[in-house]
Design an enzyme around this catalytic site. Structure first.
Site, PDB file in Angstrom:
ATOM      1  N   ASP A  84       0.907  -1.444  -0.209  1.00 27.61           N
ATOM      2  CA  ASP A  84       0.152  -0.049  -0.254  1.00 27.61           C
ATOM      3  C   ASP A  84       0.818   1.144   0.010  1.00 27.61           C
ATOM      4  O   ASP A  84       1.582   1.307   0.906  1.00 27.61           O
ATOM      5  CB  ASP A  84      -0.730  -0.068   1.304  1.00 27.61           C
ATOM      6  N   ASP A 273      -2.763   5.824  -5.139  1.00 24.33           N
ATOM      7  CA  ASP A 273      -2.715   4.710  -4.027  1.00 24.33           C
ATOM      8  C   ASP A 273      -2.872   3.603  -4.683  1.00 24.33           C
ATOM      9  O   ASP A 273      -3.699   3.107  -5.144  1.00 24.33           O
ATOM     10  CB  ASP A 273      -4.114   5.304  -2.866  1.00 24.33           C
TER      11      ASP A 273
END
Ligand SMILES: *[C@@H]1O[C@H](CO)[C@@H](O)[C@H](O)[C@H]1NC(C)=O
Ligand SMILES: *[C@@H]1O[C@H](CO)[C@@H](O)[C@H](O)[C@H]1NC(C)=O
Ligand SMILES: *[C@@H]1O[C@H](CO)[C@@H](O)[C@H](O)[C@H]1NC(C)=O
Ligand SMILES: *[C@@H]1O[C@H](CO)[C@@H](O)[C@H](O)[C@H]1NC(C)=O
Ligand SMILES: *[C@@H]1O[C@H](CO)[C@@H](O)[C@H](O)[C@H]1NC(C)=O
Length: 387
Positions: A84, A273
């Site tokens: 992430d 993201d």
């Protein structure tokens, strides 16, 4: 009956898309000095000769979650994690979590007693994501990602996880953001790969493939220590990281060229993201964009839909980055679930106090654009992904 089942499934998938897990991260103001001190702190390992480069096979689960395998301990215990880019902590469920914590019980758990390289740390942690939190204690062990073994990596053994984590296929989250974002205040796995000289260059890159194009969601690749030129076409467009915490940069403007419509005309902040799916922006802008594209609200929710029979004829949307247009075709910004076509552009109403509005370019964007995260030069590169 079939219709009811579909509606339930669609709503479930749509709400997952919206919730993400680390979707719409907490955002902080950007004091310049933090940027300076961080790059100074990071300079030293960059002078070292790096040993190599490694590739991690990433799995695409229904275009809503991308994860890959790692091992912890000796002998290695296998887990799947979301790599992430908008967080900087690493955690995995603990074998010691209570029977009552369902997210923990429904995933693989780390057994420290079974690892010869485990070291006790014990400090408590409590990580807050926008959509939930994770609580537990810290431990230290060897963490191996595609043959690169990081020694003495501090990570979280999760005891309590919010129910949102019942919905992830992955067992845990491995943060690829800047260490200054770490709520545990520990170096990330990638920073330890640099300081332990496991990779030859302070760069990692994501190639995300569409699950509809490959069997079993296979085919996506995370390259650690460089880029893989075989996975993109044309030149990389680089843009400076404006604040080294998130992978944050500036978009010059956004437009629908064939309608001569522009958005975020004075430029806007954006972050990349890998842990969320949609392209999130200030709602006023995304509503205007979706309306211009002739979308309509899906059953009075914040999701926008288009008539699927129009999709192939719909306009491109361009993100102008460092003077270069990065184009998304309708096939790329529309998410098809059964007979429904959803817009990936999703509006956010409010932003944290003190933070400017910003855009979040999730995996819908990254599937179209191979993305290079370059810590050595504090920049992000985009090139059209090869499909
Ligand atoms: C639309 O929303 C209503 C009320 O929330 C719900 O009962 C219905 O199942 C939804 N329909 C579809 C097609 O999702
Ligand atoms: C990644 O996938 C490719 C193609 O399926 C395979 O050849 C390769 O061995 C895999 N690599 C790893 C590290 O699992
Ligand atoms: C962790 O932090 C969240 C948000 O601040 C709080 O709601 C929660 O109670 C905390 N959990 C524990 C176990 O401390
Ligand atoms: C890539 O950059 C080179 C050198 O600047 C240039 O000659 C070439 O035309 C560019 N290629 C594309 C596809 O833009
Ligand atoms: C979608 O467009 C087609 C062809 O233009 C039309 O026949 C159909 O009724 C439309 N569907 C909806 C749900 O509006």
């Amino acid at each position: 009956m079939h219709l009811v089942t579909n509606a339930v499934l669609i709503l479930a998938l749509a709400s997952r898309l919206v919730a993400g897990i680390v979707n719409i991260p907490l955002f902080r103001m950007n004091p310049e000095h933090q940027f300076a001190s961080l790059s100074t702190r990071l300079r030293l390992p960059f002078l070292n000769p790096y040993k190599g480069k490694a590739e991690v096979n990433i799995t695409n689960y229904e275009d809503v979650e991308f994860y890959g395998p790692i091992t912890i301990g000796t002998p290695g215990q296998v887990f799947n994690v979301i790599f992430d880019t908008t967080s900087a902590d690493f955690w995995i469920p603990s074998v010691n979590c209570p029977q009552t914590n369902m997210p923990c019980q429904s995933h693989r758990k780390y057994i420290s007693a079974a690892s010869k390289t485990f070291r006790h740390v014990g400090t408590m942690f409590n990580i807050t994501y926008k959509t939930g939190n994770v609580h537990g204690y810290q431990s230290k062990d060897t963490v191996t990602v595609s043959g690169l073994s990081v020694k003495k990596q501090v990570f979280g053994e999760a005891m309590l996880q919010s129910d949102i984590f019942l919905e992830t296929v992955a067992d845990g989250i491995l943060g690829m953001g800047f260490s200054s974002l770490s709520q545990m205040e520990e170096p990330t796995v990638f920073d330890n790969m640099l300081s332990q000289r496991l990779v030859r260059s302070p760069v990692f890159s994501f190639y995300l493939s569409s699950h509809k194009k490959t069997a079993d969601g296979a085919g996506s690749v995370l390259t650690l220590g460089g880029t893989n030129p075989g996975l993109f076409t044309g030149n990389l467009t680089f843009v400076a990281v404006t604040f080294a915490q998130f992978w944050q940069f500036k978009i010059d403007w956004i437009e629908i060229p064939d309608m001569r419509e522009s958005f975020c005309l004075e430029g806007c902040h954006a972050i990349v993201d890998s842990g969320s799916s949609l392209i999130v922006g200030p709602q006023r802008e995304t509503d205007k964009l979706n309306r211009k594209l002739r979308g309509s609200s899906f059953n009075n929710t914040d999701m926008w839909t288009f008539n699927c029979s129009r999709v192939s004829r719909m306009s491109d949307v361009e993100f102008i980055v460092n003077g270069t247009p990065l184009t998304l075709t309708s096939e790329e910004y529309i998410i098809k679930i059964d007979d429904f076509c959803f817009s990936a552009f999703y509006g956010r109403k409010t932003f944290p106090v003190g933070a400017d509005p910003y855009w979040v370019l999730g995996t819908t964007f990254m599937r179209a654009y191979y993305t290079v995260f370059d810590k050595g030069n504090n920049r992000i590169g985009f090139a059209k992904a090869k499909h």
